[in-house]
Design a protein around this motif. Structure first.
Motif, PDB file in Angstrom:
ATOM      1  N   MET A  87       0.889  -1.116  -0.038  1.00 41.01           N
ATOM      2  CA  MET A  87      -0.024   0.013   0.086  1.00 41.01           C
ATOM      3  C   MET A  87       0.793   1.174  -0.118  1.00 41.01           C
ATOM      4  SD  MET A  87      -3.114  -1.048   2.178  1.00 41.01           S
ATOM      5  CE  MET A  87      -4.175   0.573   2.191  1.00 41.01           C
ATOM      6  N   THR A  88       2.229   1.253   0.446  1.00 41.76           N
ATOM      7  CA  THR A  88       3.009   2.424   0.381  1.00 41.76           C
ATOM      8  C   THR A  88       3.420   2.566  -0.907  1.00 41.76           C
ATOM      9  OG1 THR A  88       5.023   1.056   0.617  1.00 41.76           O
ATOM     10  CG2 THR A  88       4.028   1.739   2.633  1.00 41.76           C
ATOM     11  N   CYS A  89       3.175   1.665  -1.996  1.00 47.49           N
ATOM     12  CA  CYS A  89       3.454   1.991  -3.292  1.00 47.49           C
ATOM     13  C   CYS A  89       2.404   2.632  -4.194  1.00 47.49           C
ATOM     14  CB  CYS A  89       3.981   0.797  -4.094  1.00 47.49           C
ATOM     15  SG  CYS A  89       5.481   0.124  -3.085  1.00 47.49           S
ATOM     16  N   GLU A  90       1.245   2.805  -3.549  1.00 52.63           N
ATOM     17  CA  GLU A  90      -0.026   3.595  -4.257  1.00 52.63           C
ATOM     18  C   GLU A  90       0.518   4.993  -4.790  1.00 52.63           C
ATOM     19  OE1 GLU A  90      -4.334   2.602  -2.966  1.00 52.63           O
ATOM     20  OE2 GLU A  90      -2.939   2.966  -1.332  1.00 52.63           O
ATOM     21  N   ARG A  92       2.867   5.273  -6.865  1.00 51.77           N
ATOM     22  CA  ARG A  92       4.494   5.313  -7.227  1.00 51.77           C
ATOM     23  C   ARG A  92       4.582   4.367  -8.477  1.00 51.77           C
ATOM     24  NH1 ARG A  92       5.647   8.132  -2.726  1.00 51.77           N
ATOM     25  NH2 ARG A  92       5.026   7.377  -0.692  1.00 51.77           N
TER      26      ARG A  92
END
Lengths: 177, 331
Positions: A87-90, A92
Motif C-alpha cells: 500500500m505504500t506504493c500507491e 508510485r
C-alpha cells in the motif's frame, strides 16, 4: 489471530483515512500498467506481485531483507519488495524484471547476463539484474571493487559473482562507446 | 504478521495526533526494521501511519554553520550530499558502509535513530528478553554473545546498538529535533537521546509515544573535515560492525589540537569516547598516546567470554583510525 485494538479516535479519523485490516481495494502502477487488487494492508509488495498479480519474477529468498532476490524498482530506486508494504506504493511506479524488456527486446543487462553466463540456478537472477540496471544509473560501476561493494545486497548461493560482474562490465563498456 | 490498518498522513500534525491518540499505533517510514519485526511478531502495533509523504526530506545548511538533515532524508541521499561529504566525511562513510544499496534507498535518517537491536534473543519472539518483555531476563549474557556489547552494559541487557551513522553523529554531537502532539518541538542533545539499558532496557529513547523525529542537526565541527569511519566486520560488506570508529583529528606542530572519537559495535548506545578524547587533547600525536587513549576508554569494558576479543579489537581500531588521520590520509 488476536483481536484488533480500538480504531483511531473520531478526530483523527476525520483527518486521516484508515484502511483495513481486512482486504481493501488498491491500485498499483506496475510496469506501466494500472493494476487493481484487493489486499490486506499487511501484504508486502513482494506478495502483492507474486500472489496477486502473477508477476513471479521477483523472488522470495529470505523475506527479511538479507538476500536481495526481491529487488524491484519503486519510482527511480532499487528497493527490497519484501520489506515494502504494497500500500505504500500507491501513486508510485513499480518496475519488476518483467517490465525491463521493451517491444519484445530483452534489456541490454538481460542479454549480457545470458552472454556472460551470469547465473547457475537462476533464482537470484531477477534481483541481480534489477540491481545491476540501477547500479549503472547510480554510477557506481567504475571498477570491479566498486561493483562488488554496490552489488553486495544481492547474494548468489551459486557464487556466479565473477560472471555477474562481467555482465555488468560489458553493459557499462557498451554504454561508454 | 498480525493484521494491521494503514493510513497515509499528509502532514506531521495529523500523523502525530493519530499515533499519540493510540498506544497501538506506530509511524511507518522506510520500514526496513519495522516490517521485518512486524512479520516476526516482535513489534505488535495494530495501526500504521505512513509518514513517507511528509515534507521532511531536505538537507539544508543553517546560518550558524550547522547542517539540518530532514528525518525522512534517505541514507543514500545523505551519503551523496556534497555538503555532507565535504564537511563530514565520517557521516558519508558510515552511511555507505552500512546495509546495502537497496536498504540505503529505503531507510530514513529518523528511522535509523529508532532502529532496533540485532540481538537474536530480542528478535526471537519466543525467547525471554528484558528489552522486549521487561522482567523476563536476558539469555544473551549466559548465551551466544559474540556480537554483544562490552561498554554501557547492565545485568539486564547487553545488546549492541546497531547503527553506523549514529556513531558518527555521536562524535559530532548532533541534535535530534522532534515534534509532539501539541505541535511543541524539542531538541535533544545526542547523548540524551540514547539511553543506557540500566534496569529499563525497554526504554531506548526519551521520546513520548507519538513524538516524531523531524530532523537531525549536525553542528559546525571544523575538525570533521578531516575525519573517517573505520568499520571492522566478519565479512567485507553488507554486515553489522564488530567494532567501528568514527574519528576526526587536527594537529598543530605534531600536537593534537582537536579530536573527536566515537565507537560502534561495542556499546549499548552510540559511544562517544570522551575519556580518550580528554586524554588526547594537547598530547603529542604518536602511537603510544593513541594506545594509551584507547586503553583508557576500554578500561570500563565488561565483556563476556565470547566477546572479550572486542576489547582488544576496539583499541586496535582506534589506534589505526588515529594513525591514519595523523599520517595525513583522512578519507
Amino acid at each position: 489471530m488476536s483481536a484488533q485494538g480500538p480504531a483511531l479516535g473520531e478526530r483523527q479519523r476525520a483527518a486521516i483515512e484508515e484502511r483495513g485490516p481486512g482486504p481493501v481495494g488498491v491500485t498499483l502502477s506496475v510496469n506501466g500498467e494500472e493494476r487493481s487488487l484487493e489486499i490486506e494492508p499487511r501484504v508486502s509488495l513482494l506478495d502483492a506481485l507474486r500472489e496477486h498479480l502473477e508477476l513471479t519474477g521477483a523472488k522470495k529468498g529470505c523475506d527479511q531483507g538479507t538476500c536481495g532476490a526481491c529487488t524491484v524498482r519503486v519510482d527511480d530506486r532499487r528497493v527490497l519488495a519484501c520489506l515494502t508494504l504494497a500500500m505504500t506504493c500507491e501513486g508510485r511506479e513499480v518496475t519488476t524484471v518483467e517490465g525491463l524488456a521493451e517491444h519484445g527486446e530483452l534489456h541490454a543487462m538481460q542479454r549480457a547476463f545470458i552472454a556472460e553466463d551470469a547465473f547457475q540456478c537462476g533464482y537470484c537472477t531477477p534481483g541481480q539484474i534489477m540491481s545491476a540496471v540501477a547500479l549503472l544509473e547510480e554510477g557506481h560501476a567504475g571498477d570491479d571493487a566498486e561493483i562488488k561493494e554496490w552489488m553486495s545486497g544481492n547474494l548468489c548461493r551459486c557464487a556466479a559473482y565473477p560472471h555477474i560482474r562481467a555482465a555488468i562490465r560489458s553493459v557499462r563498456d557498451g554504454q561508454r562507446r | 504478521m498480525r493484521p494491521i490498518t494503514y493510513a497515509r498522513a499528509a502532514d506531521a500534525a495529523t500523523a502525530i495526533a493519530a499515533v499519540s491518540a493510540d498506544p497501538g499505533s506506530a509511524f511507518l517510514a522506510g520500514g526496513t526494521t519495522e516490517v521485518d519485526l512486524l512479520r516476526q511478531n516482535v513489534l505488535t502495533p495494530r495501526h500504521l501511519i505512513d509518514i513517507n509523504d511528509l515534507p521532511l526530506n531536505s538537507i539544508e545548511p543553517q546560518p550558524d554553520g550547522a547542517l539540518r538533515i530532514g528525518a525522512l532524508a534517505r541514507m543514500s541521499d545523505v551519503a551523496a550530499d556534497p555538503l555532507v561529504r565535504e564537511r563530514y566525511p565520517m557521516i558519508a562513510q558510515a552511511l555507505e558502509l552500512g546495509a546495502s544499496a537497496q536498504l540505503r534507498h529505503m531507510a530514513s535518517m529518523g528511522g535509523n535513530m529508532m532502529q532496533r537491536v540485532r540481538c537474536s534473543y530480542f528478535r526471537d519472539a519466543e525467547s525471554p528478553c528484558n528489552k522486549r518483555e521487561p522482567g523476563t531476563g536476558c539469555p544473551a549474557i549466559e548465551g551466544v554473545s559474540r556480537g554483544h556489547a562490552v561498554l554501557g552494559v547492565s545485568e539486564h541487557c547487553v545488546a549492541t546498538h546497531p547503527s553506523d551513522v549514529a556513531v558518527a553523529l555521536a562524535a559530532l554531537q548532533a541534535r535530534v529535533h522532534t515534534q509532539g502532539p501539541g505541535e511543541e518541538t524539542h531538541a535533544y542533545a545526542f547523548d540524551d537521546f540514547f539511553l543506557l539499558p540500566g534496569s529499563t532496557p525497554d526504554r531506548e529513547h526519551p521520546l513520548a509515544h507519538g513524538e516524531l523525529i523531524t530532523a537531525i542537526e549536525v553542528p559546525a565541527v571544523p575538525v570533521a573535515r578531516r575525519s573517517l569511519y573505520l568499520k571492522v566486520r566478519d565479512r567485507e560488506s553488507y554486515e553489522f560492525a564488530l567494532v567501528s570508529v568514527a574519528a576526526a583529528l587536527s594537529l598543530v606542530d605534531g600536537t593534537i589540537a582537536d579530536v573527536r572519537l566515537a565507537l560502534g559495535g561495542v556499546a549499548t548506545r552510540p559511544w562517544r569516547a570522551m575519556h580518550a578524547e580528554d586524554f588526547l587533547i594537547g598530547a603529542v600525536a604518536q602511537r603510544a598516546n593513541f594506545e594509551q587513549a584507547a586503553r583508557v576508554e576500554l578500561s570500563t569494558a565488561r565483556p563476556t567470554p565470547m566477546n572479550a576479543f572486542k576489547v582488544e579489537l576496539a583499541q586496535r581500531a582506534m589506534v589505526r583510525a588515529l594513525e591514519t588521520l595523523a599520517n595525513g590520509s583522512p578519507a
